[in-house]
Design an enzyme around this catalytic site. Structure first.
Site, PDB file in Angstrom:
ATOM      1  N   GLY A  76       0.802  -1.226   0.000  1.00 44.81           N
ATOM      2  CA  GLY A  76       0.000   0.000   0.000  1.00 44.81           C
ATOM      3  C   GLY A  76       0.829   1.267   0.000  1.00 44.81           C
ATOM      4  O   GLY A  76       2.031   1.232  -0.261  1.00 44.81           O
ATOM      5  N   ALA A  77       0.167   2.405   0.329  1.00 43.06           N
ATOM      6  CA  ALA A  77       0.766   3.739   0.145  1.00 43.06           C
ATOM      7  C   ALA A  77       1.295   3.810  -1.293  1.00 43.06           C
ATOM      8  O   ALA A  77       2.478   4.064  -1.532  1.00 43.06           O
ATOM      9  CB  ALA A  77       1.853   4.012   1.178  1.00 43.06           C
ATOM     10  N   LEU A  78       0.374   3.563  -2.216  1.00 37.89           N
ATOM     11  CA  LEU A  78       0.743   3.341  -3.615  1.00 37.89           C
ATOM     12  C   LEU A  78       1.323   4.595  -4.255  1.00 37.89           C
ATOM     13  O   LEU A  78       0.847   5.707  -4.027  1.00 37.89           O
ATOM     14  CB  LEU A  78      -0.478   2.871  -4.410  1.00 37.89           C
ATOM     15  CG  LEU A  78      -1.122   1.575  -3.902  1.00 37.89           C
ATOM     16  CD1 LEU A  78      -2.339   1.225  -4.756  1.00 37.89           C
ATOM     17  CD2 LEU A  78      -0.141   0.419  -3.888  1.00 37.89           C
ATOM     18  N   HIS A 120       4.359   1.489  -8.031  1.00 33.04           N
ATOM     19  CA  HIS A 120       3.300   0.468  -7.972  1.00 33.04           C
ATOM     20  C   HIS A 120       2.394   0.577  -9.194  1.00 33.04           C
ATOM     21  O   HIS A 120       1.970  -0.425  -9.768  1.00 33.04           O
ATOM     22  CB  HIS A 120       2.426   0.668  -6.725  1.00 33.04           C
ATOM     23  CG  HIS A 120       3.148   0.530  -5.419  1.00 33.04           C
ATOM     24  ND1 HIS A 120       3.317   1.583  -4.555  1.00 33.04           N
ATOM     25  CD2 HIS A 120       3.728  -0.537  -4.823  1.00 33.04           C
ATOM     26  CE1 HIS A 120       3.967   1.176  -3.470  1.00 33.04           C
ATOM     27  NE2 HIS A 120       4.232  -0.118  -3.608  1.00 33.04           N
ATOM     28  N   ASP A 125      13.620  -3.892  -5.349  1.00 33.27           N
ATOM     29  CA  ASP A 125      13.851  -4.849  -4.263  1.00 33.27           C
ATOM     30  C   ASP A 125      14.474  -6.097  -4.887  1.00 33.27           C
ATOM     31  O   ASP A 125      13.853  -7.166  -4.967  1.00 33.27           O
ATOM     32  CB  ASP A 125      12.519  -5.154  -3.584  1.00 33.27           C
ATOM     33  CG  ASP A 125      11.905  -3.886  -3.009  1.00 33.27           C
ATOM     34  OD1 ASP A 125      12.448  -3.357  -2.040  1.00 33.27           O
ATOM     35  OD2 ASP A 125      10.906  -3.397  -3.576  1.00 33.27           O
ATOM     36  N   VAL A 152      11.089   2.673 -10.886  1.00 32.66           N
ATOM     37  CA  VAL A 152      10.552   3.991 -11.259  1.00 32.66           C
ATOM     38  C   VAL A 152      11.118   5.008 -10.268  1.00 32.66           C
ATOM     39  O   VAL A 152      11.146   4.762  -9.060  1.00 32.66           O
ATOM     40  CB  VAL A 152       9.007   3.973 -11.215  1.00 32.66           C
ATOM     41  CG1 VAL A 152       8.443   5.337 -11.563  1.00 32.66           C
ATOM     42  CG2 VAL A 152       8.467   2.907 -12.166  1.00 32.66           C
TER      43      VAL A 152
HETATM   44  P1  AMP Z   1       5.961  -2.526  -1.560  1.00 24.95           P
HETATM   45  O1  AMP Z   1       4.576  -1.970  -1.459  1.00 24.95           O
HETATM   46  O2  AMP Z   1       7.025  -1.536  -1.225  1.00 24.95           O
HETATM   47  O3  AMP Z   1       6.101  -3.851  -0.867  1.00 24.95           O
HETATM   48  O4  AMP Z   1       6.185  -2.840  -3.107  1.00 24.95           O
HETATM   49  C1  AMP Z   1       5.303  -3.638  -3.854  1.00 24.95           C
HETATM   50  C2  AMP Z   1       5.950  -3.970  -5.181  1.00 24.95           C
HETATM   51  O5  AMP Z   1       6.236  -2.761  -5.884  1.00 24.95           O
HETATM   52  C3  AMP Z   1       7.304  -4.706  -5.019  1.00 24.95           C
HETATM   53  O6  AMP Z   1       7.414  -5.693  -6.033  1.00 24.95           O
HETATM   54  C4  AMP Z   1       8.307  -3.598  -5.205  1.00 24.95           C
HETATM   55  O7  AMP Z   1       9.552  -4.049  -5.680  1.00 24.95           O
HETATM   56  C5  AMP Z   1       7.601  -2.743  -6.249  1.00 24.95           C
HETATM   57  N1  AMP Z   1       8.122  -1.367  -6.209  1.00 24.95           N
HETATM   58  C6  AMP Z   1       8.269  -0.579  -5.119  1.00 24.95           C
HETATM   59  N2  AMP Z   1       8.835   0.602  -5.455  1.00 24.95           N
HETATM   60  C7  AMP Z   1       9.053   0.542  -6.792  1.00 24.95           C
HETATM   61  C8  AMP Z   1       9.637   1.445  -7.750  1.00 24.95           C
HETATM   62  N3  AMP Z   1      10.105   2.646  -7.387  1.00 24.95           N
HETATM   63  N4  AMP Z   1       9.711   1.051  -9.029  1.00 24.95           N
HETATM   64  C9  AMP Z   1       9.243  -0.182  -9.419  1.00 24.95           C
HETATM   65  N5  AMP Z   1       8.694  -1.073  -8.571  1.00 24.95           N
HETATM   66  C10 AMP Z   1       8.598  -0.714  -7.274  1.00 24.95           C
END
Ligand code: AMP
Length: 273
Positions: A28-30, A34, A147, A173
């Site tokens: 979340g906190a999209l 995301h 990640d 991104v």
């Molecule tokens: P999170 O909500 O941080 O667990 O991220 C959810 C998914 O979005 C994971 O697969 C992350 O690697 C991906 N993600 C987070 N930040 C970015 C970004 N800046 N660019 C691309 N993918 C991202």
């Protein structure tokens, strides 16, 4: 868009759907990172499922589980506007019981880099991603290269457990100034936000070095550490695509990973060379 809270209900609803399912698991906190994953899932599949779950088992004691940004209404709107078909929003109680079967991250690759500063973190990640993939049974699941260690371990899990899903890696991104987008960037004050740019600066220096001439990992690492100061550096690690440490940077087969702390915020970034 249907918002579903119960794992069993989502499983039943998706079983009745026809066509391919694209899945984007998030906490979340999209943000735009995301959204890029969601847009790609939407383009490549008939049905798009997004999950929002701040997974307690991947946070260690004393970490930011309670403080982790939660933006339920804004996130719902983003998913709705992005054309998501199912938003899965489970509670911790519906995802976990007492004395459960769980997964262990591999002893080496799960306990280096981020796994050193956060021992057990990746076991929590693998356990929850395994549960989510079993609930959604997607054709393709989308994960960010930001990640990188998490992505590598999820790819390992899928291969090791013979899981029937395609993992799609997505490029990082960034903000206009180069900072990798992250829900945790919201913790940074102005000074910390400014200092955090040293991370992308260090990765750009590394890229320039290796494009100019053959470089050893030691040389690249030293130049990066200089560029990262005054950030507290957890690690700068140079590995090949199988995540094995390498002595020389090899174009086409190298990932340079950084974890640094700005204020009290842990920031991850990497570059695939
Ligand atoms: P999170 O909500 O941080 O667990 O991220 C959810 C998914 O979005 C994971 O697969 C992350 O690697 C991906 N993600 C987070 N930040 C970015 C970004 N800046 N660019 C691309 N993918 C991202």
């Amino acid at each position: 868009m249907r918002v579903v809270h119960s794992p069993l209900e989502l499983q039943k609803l998706l079983k009745a759907e026809e066509g391919s399912i694209g899945f984007v698991p998030t906490m979340g906190a999209l943000h735009l990172g995301h959204r890029t994953l969601i847009d790609t899932a939407k383009k490549e599949n008939d049905i798009t499922v997004v999950s929002i779950f701040v997974n307690p088992t991947q946070f260690l004691a004393g970490e930011d589980l309670d403080a982790y940004p939660r933006k339920e209404e804004a996130d719902k709107k983003i998913c709705e506007l992005s054309g998501v078909d199912y938003l899965f929003y489970p509670s911790a109680e519906s995802m976990y019981g007492e004395d459960e079967v769980s997964l262990n991250a591999p002893n080496v690759r799960g306990y280096i880099m981020e796994g050193t500063s956060r021992p057990g973190h990746f076991s929590g990640v693998l356990t929850v991603v395994n549960k989510l993939l079993n609930i959604v049974k997607p054709t393709k699941a989308y994960f960010g290269k930001k990640d990188a260690q998490q992505l590598m371990l999820i790819e390992m899990m899928v291969a090791n457990l013979f899981m029937d899903v395609e993992i799609v890696p997505m490029d990082t991104v960034r903000e206009k100034d180069g900072l990798a987008m992250s829900s945790r960037n919201a913790y940074l004050n102005d000074k910390e936000r400014q200092e955090s740019l040293n991370i992308i600066k260090s990765l750009r220096i590394a890229t320039q070095m290796v494009m100019r001439k053959e470089c050893s990992s030691v040389e690249v690492r030293e130049a990066m550490l200089e560029a990262l100061a005054p950030l507290e550096v957890e690690y700068v690690t140079i590995v090949n695509r199988a995540f094995e440490p390498i002595e020389k940077v090899e174009i086409g087969n190298t990932i340079i990973l950084v974890e640094a702390i700005s204020g009290s915020t842990r920031l991850l970034d990497n570059i695939w060379i």
